[in-house]
Design a protein around this motif. Structure first.
Motif, PDB file in Angstrom:
ATOM      1  N   LEU A  75      -4.920  17.638  19.721  1.00 26.56           N
ATOM      2  CA  LEU A  75      -3.947  16.624  19.322  1.00 26.56           C
ATOM      3  C   LEU A  75      -4.379  15.969  18.015  1.00 26.56           C
ATOM      4  N   VAL A  76      -3.471  16.005  17.032  1.00 25.65           N
ATOM      5  CA  VAL A  76      -3.702  15.373  15.730  1.00 25.65           C
ATOM      6  C   VAL A  76      -2.647  14.288  15.550  1.00 25.65           C
ATOM      7  N   LEU A  77      -3.080  13.099  15.156  1.00 23.31           N
ATOM      8  CA  LEU A  77      -2.167  11.993  14.867  1.00 23.31           C
ATOM      9  C   LEU A  77      -2.047  11.869  13.347  1.00 23.31           C
ATOM     10  N   VAL A  78      -0.817  11.986  12.830  1.00 25.39           N
ATOM     11  CA  VAL A  78      -0.544  11.860  11.398  1.00 25.39           C
ATOM     12  C   VAL A  78       0.058  10.484  11.159  1.00 25.39           C
ATOM     13  N   ALA A 109       0.532   3.577  15.160  1.00 28.38           N
ATOM     14  CA  ALA A 109      -0.566   4.531  15.384  1.00 28.38           C
ATOM     15  C   ALA A 109      -1.555   3.994  16.418  1.00 28.38           C
ATOM     16  N   LEU A 110      -1.911   2.720  16.318  1.00 26.39           N
ATOM     17  CA  LEU A 110      -2.853   2.139  17.274  1.00 26.39           C
ATOM     18  C   LEU A 110      -2.268   2.158  18.681  1.00 26.39           C
ATOM     19  N   GLY A 111      -0.952   1.916  18.802  1.00 26.34           N
ATOM     20  CA  GLY A 111      -0.286   2.011  20.103  1.00 26.34           C
ATOM     21  C   GLY A 111      -0.306   3.432  20.633  1.00 26.34           C
ATOM     22  N   SER A 112      -0.118   4.395  19.743  1.00 28.60           N
ATOM     23  CA  SER A 112      -0.137   5.809  20.129  1.00 28.60           C
ATOM     24  C   SER A 112      -1.524   6.211  20.621  1.00 28.60           C
ATOM     25  N   ILE A 113      -2.566   5.719  19.945  1.00 32.35           N
ATOM     26  CA  ILE A 113      -3.936   6.029  20.355  1.00 32.35           C
ATOM     27  C   ILE A 113      -4.216   5.411  21.717  1.00 32.35           C
ATOM     28  N   GLU A 114      -3.661   4.232  21.958  1.00 34.37           N
ATOM     29  CA  GLU A 114      -3.821   3.568  23.256  1.00 34.37           C
ATOM     30  C   GLU A 114      -3.240   4.444  24.366  1.00 34.37           C
ATOM     31  N   VAL A 121      -7.407  12.168  13.389  1.00 34.87           N
ATOM     32  CA  VAL A 121      -6.378  11.323  12.777  1.00 34.87           C
ATOM     33  C   VAL A 121      -6.342  11.625  11.287  1.00 34.87           C
ATOM     34  N   LEU A 122      -5.141  11.886  10.772  1.00 29.38           N
ATOM     35  CA  LEU A 122      -4.916  12.042   9.332  1.00 29.38           C
ATOM     36  C   LEU A 122      -4.232  10.760   8.895  1.00 29.38           C
ATOM     37  N   LEU A 123      -4.883   9.981   8.042  1.00 24.53           N
ATOM     38  CA  LEU A 123      -4.490   8.599   7.796  1.00 24.53           C
ATOM     39  C   LEU A 123      -4.283   8.308   6.317  1.00 24.53           C
ATOM     40  N   ASP A 124      -3.078   7.843   5.978  1.00 27.83           N
ATOM     41  CA  ASP A 124      -2.768   7.424   4.615  1.00 27.83           C
ATOM     42  C   ASP A 124      -3.454   6.092   4.338  1.00 27.83           C
ATOM     43  N   VAL A 125      -3.952   5.920   3.133  1.00 25.57           N
ATOM     44  CA  VAL A 125      -4.617   4.675   2.768  1.00 25.57           C
ATOM     45  C   VAL A 125      -3.590   3.581   2.486  1.00 25.57           C
ATOM     46  N   VAL A 126      -2.562   3.900   1.699  1.00 26.67           N
ATOM     47  CA  VAL A 126      -1.618   2.891   1.240  1.00 26.67           C
ATOM     48  C   VAL A 126      -0.382   2.875   2.140  1.00 26.67           C
ATOM     49  N   MET A 127      -0.295   1.810   2.962  1.00 30.47           N
ATOM     50  CA  MET A 127       0.864   1.611   3.841  1.00 30.47           C
ATOM     51  C   MET A 127       1.187   0.122   3.848  1.00 30.47           C
ATOM     52  N   PRO A 128       2.454  -0.236   4.078  1.00 35.16           N
ATOM     53  CA  PRO A 128       2.784  -1.658   4.162  1.00 35.16           C
ATOM     54  C   PRO A 128       2.162  -2.278   5.417  1.00 35.16           C
ATOM     55  N   GLY A 129       1.916  -3.569   5.374  1.00 34.73           N
ATOM     56  CA  GLY A 129       1.295  -4.233   6.522  1.00 34.73           C
ATOM     57  C   GLY A 129      -0.186  -3.908   6.547  1.00 34.73           C
ATOM     58  N   ILE A 130      -0.630  -3.354   7.654  1.00 31.68           N
ATOM     59  CA  ILE A 130      -2.032  -2.965   7.796  1.00 31.68           C
ATOM     60  C   ILE A 130      -2.238  -1.659   7.031  1.00 31.68           C
ATOM     61  N   ILE A 149      -9.488  11.836   8.669  1.00 36.56           N
ATOM     62  CA  ILE A 149      -9.407  12.292   7.286  1.00 36.56           C
ATOM     63  C   ILE A 149      -8.418  11.358   6.596  1.00 36.56           C
ATOM     64  N   MET A 150      -8.876  10.673   5.558  1.00 41.88           N
ATOM     65  CA  MET A 150      -8.031   9.750   4.791  1.00 41.88           C
ATOM     66  C   MET A 150      -7.357  10.534   3.666  1.00 41.88           C
ATOM     67  N   PHE A 151      -6.167  10.057   3.267  1.00 35.97           N
ATOM     68  CA  PHE A 151      -5.538  10.641   2.081  1.00 35.97           C
ATOM     69  C   PHE A 151      -4.776   9.545   1.345  1.00 35.97           C
ATOM     70  N   SER A 152      -4.630   9.737   0.036  1.00 37.71           N
ATOM     71  CA  SER A 152      -3.958   8.731  -0.773  1.00 37.71           C
ATOM     72  C   SER A 152      -3.522   9.315  -2.106  1.00 37.71           C
ATOM     73  N   GLY A 153      -2.469   8.734  -2.648  1.00 40.19           N
ATOM     74  CA  GLY A 153      -2.021   9.090  -3.988  1.00 40.19           C
ATOM     75  C   GLY A 153      -2.788   8.313  -5.047  1.00 40.19           C
ATOM     76  N   GLN A 154      -3.458   7.239  -4.611  1.00 40.47           N
ATOM     77  CA  GLN A 154      -4.247   6.423  -5.537  1.00 40.47           C
ATOM     78  C   GLN A 154      -5.704   6.885  -5.443  1.00 40.47           C
ATOM     79  N   VAL A 155      -6.038   7.827  -6.293  1.00 39.51           N
ATOM     80  CA  VAL A 155      -7.357   8.455  -6.231  1.00 39.51           C
ATOM     81  C   VAL A 155      -8.149   8.109  -7.482  1.00 39.51           C
ATOM     82  N   ASP A 156      -9.408   7.746  -7.273  1.00 39.57           N
ATOM     83  CA  ASP A 156     -10.315   7.589  -8.415  1.00 39.57           C
ATOM     84  C   ASP A 156     -11.628   8.287  -8.074  1.00 39.57           C
TER      85      ASP A 156
END
Length: 191
Positions: A75-78, A109-114, A121-130, A149-156
């Motif tokens: 199971l992978v959570l995106v 996502a936190l509710g889904s993990i519960e 978990v494949l997790l975007d860095v930039v999201m509204p709210g948390i 694994i984190m991913f983002s469009g804002q990469v340095d």
């Protein structure tokens, strides 16, 4: 597993409406809607926002979930607020044998993990709210070490190092080749 009477004659359409898909699976429309929202049954959306289901996806779901069906892969959570990107990743991961759930926010996502802890978990860095960093911290506090694994469009130059320092197992910059992400997922959690 084959379900007599459920395979399409050659003249039937490949794409089904919500009502047709519910009838095909033998469930209420509200049930298939819920399964789609949970990421268990792949749904595609028309420009008008109506759900469409590919017959092949429904047959795969029946084979995996029906009586005597094999359980899905790991199971992978995106987690991403971009619906199209989530769908893109889900389809590619499912083709590799993973079971995929989607969440459009950290709260979801936190509710889904519960409900059911994923193996990755494949997790975007930039999201509204948390944002992804805060979610990563909350996951670590509540659930221990689920690989992320984190991913983002804002990469340095420091992005990958920051992700690793904060406890993520990898970092991928957007836009990315889906095969690159799948290879990272396979390294951590083979399908």
């Amino acid at each position: 597993m084959t379900y007599p009477g459920r395979r399409a004659p050659t003249g039937e359409p490949d794409w089904l409406t919500l009502g047709q898909a519910a009838k095909f699976l033998g469930v209420a429309q509200s049930t298939i809607r819920k399964w789609s929202d949970q990421g268990r049954v792949p749904a595609f959306y028309t420009p008008g926002g109506h759900r469409r289901y590919r017959r092949r996806d429904l047959e795969t779901f029946l084979d995996r979930s029906g009586p005597g069906g094999k359980s899905g892969g790991p199971l992978v959570l995106v987690v991403d607020d971009d619906e199209r990107l989530r769908e893109f990743m889900r389809v590619n991961l499912e083709m590799e044998g993973y079971t995929v759930r989607e969440a459009s926010s950290a709260e979801e996502a936190l509710g889904s993990i519960e409900d059911q802890a994923p193996e990755l978990v494949l997790l975007d860095v930039v999201m509204p709210g948390i944002d992804g960093w805060e979610m990563l911290q909350r996951m670590q506090e509540r659930y221990g070490s689920i690989p992320v694994i984190m991913f983002s469009g804002q990469v340095d130059a420091n992005s990958a190092g920051d992700a690793e320092q904060r406890g993520a197992r990898g970092f991928v910059g957007k836009p990315f080749d889906p095969q690159q992400l799948i290879e990272r997922a396979k390294q951590l959690v083979p399908a």
